[in-house]
Design a protein around this motif. Structure first.
Motif, mmCIF file in Angstrom:
data_model
loop_
_atom_site.group_PDB
_atom_site.id
_atom_site.type_symbol
_atom_site.label_atom_id
_atom_site.label_comp_id
_atom_site.label_asym_id
_atom_site.label_seq_id
_atom_site.Cartn_x
_atom_site.Cartn_y
_atom_site.Cartn_z
ATOM 1 N N LEU A 48 1.148 -0.921 0.343
ATOM 2 C CA LEU A 48 0.043 0.024 0.070
ATOM 3 C C LEU A 48 0.840 1.259 -0.029
ATOM 4 O O LEU A 48 0.317 2.466 -0.708
ATOM 5 C CB LEU A 48 -1.239 0.101 1.455
ATOM 6 C CG LEU A 48 -2.347 -0.841 1.486
ATOM 7 C CD1 LEU A 48 -3.003 -1.236 2.364
ATOM 8 C CD2 LEU A 48 -2.792 -0.873 0.173
ATOM 9 N N ALA A 49 1.841 1.527 0.856
ATOM 10 C CA ALA A 49 2.809 2.686 0.933
ATOM 11 C C ALA A 49 3.312 2.424 -0.722
ATOM 12 O O ALA A 49 3.619 3.671 -1.402
ATOM 13 C CB ALA A 49 3.544 2.461 1.865
ATOM 14 N N LEU A 50 3.973 1.624 -1.245
ATOM 15 C CA LEU A 50 4.528 2.117 -2.902
ATOM 16 C C LEU A 50 2.987 2.396 -3.689
ATOM 17 O O LEU A 50 3.952 3.500 -4.751
ATOM 18 C CB LEU A 50 4.562 0.440 -3.288
ATOM 19 C CG LEU A 50 6.180 -0.343 -2.868
ATOM 20 C CD1 LEU A 50 6.364 -1.475 -3.488
ATOM 21 C CD2 LEU A 50 7.456 0.799 -3.083
ATOM 22 N N VAL A 51 2.008 2.139 -3.177
ATOM 23 C CA VAL A 51 0.941 2.622 -4.261
ATOM 24 C C VAL A 51 1.099 4.032 -3.787
ATOM 25 O O VAL A 51 1.238 5.242 -4.391
ATOM 26 C CB VAL A 51 -0.122 2.008 -4.293
ATOM 27 C CG1 VAL A 51 -1.366 3.298 -5.022
ATOM 28 C CG2 VAL A 51 -0.264 0.429 -4.781
ATOM 29 N N LEU A 73 1.965 8.078 -5.721
ATOM 30 C CA LEU A 73 1.252 9.499 -6.498
ATOM 31 C C LEU A 73 1.672 10.693 -5.099
ATOM 32 O O LEU A 73 1.916 11.774 -6.009
ATOM 33 C CB LEU A 73 -0.167 8.845 -5.675
ATOM 34 C CG LEU A 73 -0.802 7.769 -6.653
ATOM 35 C CD1 LEU A 73 -2.046 7.457 -5.572
ATOM 36 C CD2 LEU A 73 -1.358 7.678 -8.166
ATOM 37 N N LEU A 74 2.152 10.442 -4.161
ATOM 38 C CA LEU A 74 2.581 11.609 -3.164
ATOM 39 C C LEU A 74 4.144 12.443 -4.003
ATOM 40 O O LEU A 74 4.092 13.176 -3.922
ATOM 41 C CB LEU A 74 2.387 10.909 -2.160
ATOM 42 C CG LEU A 74 1.041 10.488 -0.961
ATOM 43 C CD1 LEU A 74 1.553 10.017 0.189
ATOM 44 C CD2 LEU A 74 0.227 11.634 -1.073
ATOM 45 N N ALA A 75 4.455 11.015 -4.551
ATOM 46 C CA ALA A 75 6.173 11.616 -5.104
ATOM 47 C C ALA A 75 5.383 12.653 -6.310
ATOM 48 O O ALA A 75 6.401 13.529 -5.866
ATOM 49 C CB ALA A 75 6.809 10.863 -4.503
ATOM 50 N N GLY A 76 4.662 11.775 -7.175
ATOM 51 C CA GLY A 76 4.496 13.158 -8.169
ATOM 52 C C GLY A 76 3.666 14.163 -7.853
ATOM 53 O O GLY A 76 4.470 15.534 -8.559
ATOM 54 N N ALA A 77 2.916 14.286 -6.805
ATOM 55 C CA ALA A 77 2.139 15.139 -6.788
ATOM 56 C C ALA A 77 3.399 16.037 -5.972
ATOM 57 O O ALA A 77 3.451 17.597 -6.102
ATOM 58 C CB ALA A 77 1.183 14.923 -5.667
ATOM 59 N N ALA A 78 4.671 15.962 -4.969
ATOM 60 C CA ALA A 78 5.327 16.284 -4.095
ATOM 61 C C ALA A 78 5.916 17.447 -5.707
ATOM 62 O O ALA A 78 6.514 18.416 -5.206
ATOM 63 C CB ALA A 78 5.453 15.631 -3.167
ATOM 64 N N VAL A 79 6.498 16.460 -6.610
ATOM 65 C CA VAL A 79 7.504 17.006 -7.188
ATOM 66 C C VAL A 79 6.973 17.901 -7.847
ATOM 67 O O VAL A 79 7.701 19.433 -7.809
ATOM 68 C CB VAL A 79 8.194 16.104 -7.915
ATOM 69 C CG1 VAL A 79 8.702 16.099 -9.116
ATOM 70 C CG2 VAL A 79 8.759 14.815 -7.640
#
Length: 131
Positions: free
Chosen positions: A55-58, A62-68
């Motif tokens: 679950l953390a990978l999914v 998403l969060l990494a893309g949004a943060a970048v």
């Protein structure tokens, strides 16, 4: 008289061997139960860790893309934004990894209750034979 005394000694020896055998069987059963309980706890911890990881990978993706994207929109270059997010995630991974290692290290495969019980049994046998 001697024959009766011999039978009495034989009966006592038989009773003692039966008691010791029963005691050893009980200790083995206790060790087996304790090991099964520890194994169940370890499997449950492992399953939870694996589910959390999937679950953390999914979510992380998403969060990494949004943060970048947010950092680029705030004025950072795409490379700087990507490195900043990657560094933060690496720090989180380290924290979670150390926490998991600690939780696994608290699991003990040594049957503590059995060891304590065996020590008590040995002490009781010593006292019984010293009396």
């Amino acid at each position: 008289m001697r024959d009766q005394q011999t039978r009495s000694t034989a009966a006592l020896l038989t009773d003692t061997l039966t008691s010791v055998s029963s005691l050893v069987r009980g200790e083995v059963d206790l060790a087996r139960a304790e090991m099964a309980q520890t194994l169940r706890r370890a499997v449950a911890a492992l399953v939870m860790a694996l589910l959390a990881a999937v679950l953390a990978l999914v979510v992380l993706h998403l969060l990494a893309g949004a943060a970048v994207t947010a950092l680029v929109a705030a004025g950072l270059s795409p490379l700087a934004a990507t490195l900043a997010v990657a560094g933060g995630l690496a720090l989180l991974a380290l924290i979670f990894g150390l926490t998991a290692r600690h939780r696994f290290s608290t699991l003990s495969i040594a049957p503590r209750r059995v060891a304590r019980s065996l020590a008590q049994d040995a002490e009781a046998l010593k006292e019984a034979y010293n009396d």
